[in-house]
Design a protein around this motif. Structure first.
Motif, mmCIF file in Angstrom:
data_model
loop_
_atom_site.group_PDB
_atom_site.id
_atom_site.type_symbol
_atom_site.label_atom_id
_atom_site.label_comp_id
_atom_site.label_asym_id
_atom_site.label_seq_id
_atom_site.Cartn_x
_atom_site.Cartn_y
_atom_site.Cartn_z
ATOM 1 N N MET A 88 0.687 -0.719 0.120
ATOM 2 C CA MET A 88 -0.026 -0.401 0.313
ATOM 3 C C MET A 88 0.793 1.219 0.250
ATOM 4 N N GLN A 89 0.412 2.367 -1.226
ATOM 5 C CA GLN A 89 1.421 3.333 -0.700
ATOM 6 C C GLN A 89 0.272 4.279 0.543
ATOM 7 N N THR A 90 2.395 4.960 1.076
ATOM 8 C CA THR A 90 1.951 6.216 2.031
ATOM 9 C C THR A 90 2.472 7.541 2.301
ATOM 10 N N LYS A 91 1.118 8.193 2.433
ATOM 11 C CA LYS A 91 2.423 9.814 2.358
ATOM 12 C C LYS A 91 3.510 9.636 2.917
ATOM 13 N N THR A 92 3.947 9.297 4.483
ATOM 14 C CA THR A 92 4.790 9.222 5.219
ATOM 15 C C THR A 92 5.168 8.667 4.323
ATOM 16 N N THR A 93 6.586 9.324 4.084
ATOM 17 C CA THR A 93 8.593 7.294 3.968
ATOM 18 C C THR A 93 8.745 7.336 4.580
ATOM 19 N N GLN A 94 9.440 6.024 4.671
ATOM 20 C CA GLN A 94 9.497 5.094 5.733
ATOM 21 C C GLN A 94 8.222 3.845 6.682
ATOM 22 N N LEU A 95 7.335 4.264 5.655
ATOM 23 C CA LEU A 95 6.088 4.071 7.022
ATOM 24 C C LEU A 95 5.523 2.920 6.003
ATOM 25 N N GLU A 96 5.617 1.892 6.810
ATOM 26 C CA GLU A 96 4.975 0.447 6.121
ATOM 27 C C GLU A 96 3.951 0.431 6.704
ATOM 28 N N ILE A 97 2.878 -0.032 5.774
ATOM 29 C CA ILE A 97 1.424 -0.524 6.277
ATOM 30 C C ILE A 97 0.628 -1.994 5.490
ATOM 31 N N ILE A 98 0.533 -2.166 6.317
ATOM 32 C CA ILE A 98 0.403 -3.893 6.734
ATOM 33 C C ILE A 98 -1.359 -3.873 6.424
ATOM 34 N N GLU A 99 -2.164 -4.602 4.694
ATOM 35 C CA GLU A 99 -3.157 -3.930 4.811
ATOM 36 C C GLU A 99 -3.505 -5.140 5.914
ATOM 37 N N ASN A 100 -5.233 -5.053 6.139
ATOM 38 C CA ASN A 100 -6.282 -6.059 7.715
ATOM 39 C C ASN A 100 -7.163 -6.569 6.447
ATOM 40 N N LEU A 101 -7.587 -7.896 5.974
ATOM 41 C CA LEU A 101 -7.879 -8.935 5.570
ATOM 42 C C LEU A 101 -9.041 -8.979 5.940
ATOM 43 N N HIS A 102 -9.263 -9.216 7.268
ATOM 44 C CA HIS A 102 -10.616 -9.109 8.111
ATOM 45 C C HIS A 102 -10.969 -8.558 8.980
ATOM 46 N N LEU A 103 -11.264 -7.364 8.450
ATOM 47 C CA LEU A 103 -12.244 -6.460 9.145
ATOM 48 C C LEU A 103 -13.528 -6.853 10.842
ATOM 49 N N LYS A 104 -12.840 -5.184 11.441
ATOM 50 C CA LYS A 104 -13.666 -6.075 12.250
ATOM 51 C C LYS A 104 -15.031 -5.449 11.999
ATOM 52 N N SER A 105 -15.745 -5.340 13.062
ATOM 53 C CA SER A 105 -17.737 -4.781 12.410
ATOM 54 C C SER A 105 -17.207 -3.513 14.287
ATOM 55 N N LYS A 106 -18.436 -2.927 13.500
ATOM 56 C CA LYS A 106 -17.526 -1.129 14.826
ATOM 57 C C LYS A 106 -18.567 -1.210 15.170
ATOM 58 N N PRO A 107 -19.184 -0.728 16.780
ATOM 59 C CA PRO A 107 -19.984 -0.948 17.060
ATOM 60 C C PRO A 107 -20.770 0.880 17.265
ATOM 61 N N VAL A 108 -21.985 0.153 18.000
ATOM 62 C CA VAL A 108 -22.550 2.229 17.617
ATOM 63 C C VAL A 108 -23.532 2.646 18.437
ATOM 64 N N GLY A 109 -23.773 3.375 18.177
ATOM 65 C CA GLY A 109 -24.248 4.235 19.834
ATOM 66 C C GLY A 109 -22.601 4.900 20.514
ATOM 67 N N ASP A 110 -23.785 4.801 21.670
ATOM 68 C CA ASP A 110 -22.855 5.932 22.582
ATOM 69 C C ASP A 110 -22.091 5.506 24.229
ATOM 70 N N GLN A 111 -22.865 3.687 24.232
ATOM 71 C CA GLN A 111 -22.449 2.790 24.891
ATOM 72 C C GLN A 111 -21.646 2.211 24.595
ATOM 73 N N ILE A 112 -20.509 2.740 24.906
ATOM 74 C CA ILE A 112 -19.260 2.197 24.665
ATOM 75 C C ILE A 112 -18.308 1.867 25.679
ATOM 76 N N PRO A 113 -18.162 0.617 26.314
ATOM 77 C CA PRO A 113 -17.810 0.876 28.180
ATOM 78 C C PRO A 113 -15.788 0.854 26.815
ATOM 79 N N PHE A 114 -15.212 1.871 28.044
ATOM 80 C CA PHE A 114 -14.125 2.290 27.742
ATOM 81 C C PHE A 114 -12.830 1.944 27.511
ATOM 82 N N GLY A 115 -12.324 2.116 26.424
ATOM 83 C CA GLY A 115 -11.255 0.758 26.135
ATOM 84 C C GLY A 115 -11.000 -0.199 26.236
#
Length: 359
Positions: free
Chosen positions: A1-28
């Motif tokens: 993958m290309q990156t705007k910042t040189t030196q930085l390697e980005i390894i693609e994640n092929l297994h993305l997770k579902s994202k929580p919804v709403g405001d009731q997200i336990p901290f951390g």
């Protein structure tokens, strides 16, 4: 993958997770798809920065972090604005403080400007994880651990820095509902010359017993007093502390054992811009209660990255208890909260240039 910042390697994640919804997200407790890491080796410096799929890491059982606790960390947030921009709040101050903590813990410094660019790249990649519901944000946790496999007592010659991201709701379940705290006069959190001014792990775990006792007694947190006389107010477990006394705002002065809070600094700058008198000085717990009994303590509130502003409705010490502002949030606390959160979410003009936009 290309990156705007040189030196930085980005390894693609092929297994993305579902994202929580709403405001009731336990901290951390919910982490995003990616994390940042880079390594340090004496003679080579910091190297191999990369953004990679979030996953467990492997360390040698003799890694020095497990034995001597040489570690520092930070906490900051990214916010989504109404017009769908992503803003960081004073990230330069966080990396400045990270290096301050590192110096105290004998950890090599990082390039603050370069790390900020890496962080922006990480948040840009994960911008869909920044929640947009009121009161939510993307919590950012940079940290450094010592990784050299050695049991000798000395500073490590190898380190790993990582940055984790976690969408979060309110830190305190009650939000802006005033909390009840207790002034601790038995345990000691830190002393001048120790590590109290550094954001390092041991400062927090050393506070667990006192915090557990406070919670058993129905208190939300602990107000720490100085470690020598057990008289002078320092900070709350997760926040710096402020008192509005007879029209003046008072907060404990930096003394070598109090964390240099970035929200604390922002509140002081904000209050001074409003023309309010702010005193940074030693304040004794008995002095505070005497002022309360004279009817001069008008508001008490804590400040920190996690809660932003947390009003205090009740404070106890020994056999004495003060009820602050009838247990309700004060006018000044509300104004500070509204202004800082407004700057963070883009609804209030940032005349201080505190925010950094992520493309």
């Amino acid at each position: 993958m290309q990156t705007k910042t040189t030196q930085l390697e980005i390894i693609e994640n092929l297994h993305l997770k579902s994202k929580p919804v709403g405001d009731q997200i336990p901290f951390g407790t919910v982490m995003t798809d990616y994390m940042f890491s880079m390594d340090y080796e004496e003679g080579k410096g910091w190297h191999s920065p990369k953004i990679e799929p979030y996953a467990p890491i492997t360390l040698d059982p003799a890694a020095m972090i497990f034995h001597y606790g040489q570690t520092v960390f930070e906490g900051l947030k990214a916010y989504r604005t109404a017009d769908d921009r992503i803003l960081l709040f004073r990230p330069d101050e966080n990396f400045k403080r990270l290096n301050l903590s590192s110096e105290r813990m004998s950890i090599p410094p990082v390039d603050e400007k370069l790390i900020l660019e890496y962080l922006k790249e990480l948040v840009s990649l994960e911008k869909d994880w920044v929640p947009g519901t009121k009161g939510t944000s993307l919590y950012i946790r940079p940290f450094i651990i010592s990784t050299e496999p050695k049991l000798a007592v000395s500073p490590s010659r190898q380190y790993k820095m990582m940055i984790l991201l976690a969408p979060v709701g309110s830190y305190f379940p009650g939000g802006l509902t005033p909390v009840v705290i207790h002034a601790e006069d038995s345990f000691t959190r830190a002393v001048k010359g120790g590590t109290g001014m550094a954001k390092t792990a041991g400062n927090y775990s050393a506070a667990y017993q006192a915090q557990a006792a406070a919670k058993e007694a129905g208190k939300a947190d602990v107000l720490w007093l100085d470690g020598i006389e057990k008289r002078y107010i320092e900070e709350v477990g997760s926040m710096n502390i402020f008192f509005k006394i007879d029209g003046e705002v008072v907060t404990p002065a930096m003394n070598g054992s109090i964390l240099h809070g970035i929200t604390r600094k922002s509140v002081i700058e904000l209050l001074e811009s409003w023309g309010m008198k702010v005193s940074q000085r030693k304040i004794a717990i008995d002095e505070l209660f005497d002022l309360y009994e004279q009817g001069k303590v008008e508001e008490v509130f804590g400040t920190g990255t996690a809660a932003i502003v947390s009003p205090v409705g009740e404070l106890s010490w020994k056999e004495r208890t003060m009820k602050v502002n009838n247990g309700e949030i004060g006018e000044l606390s509300q104004k500070i909260y509204d202004t800082i959160t407004g700057i963070q979410n883009g609804s209030v003009e940032d005349t201080f240039n505190w925010t950094v936009e992520v493309e």
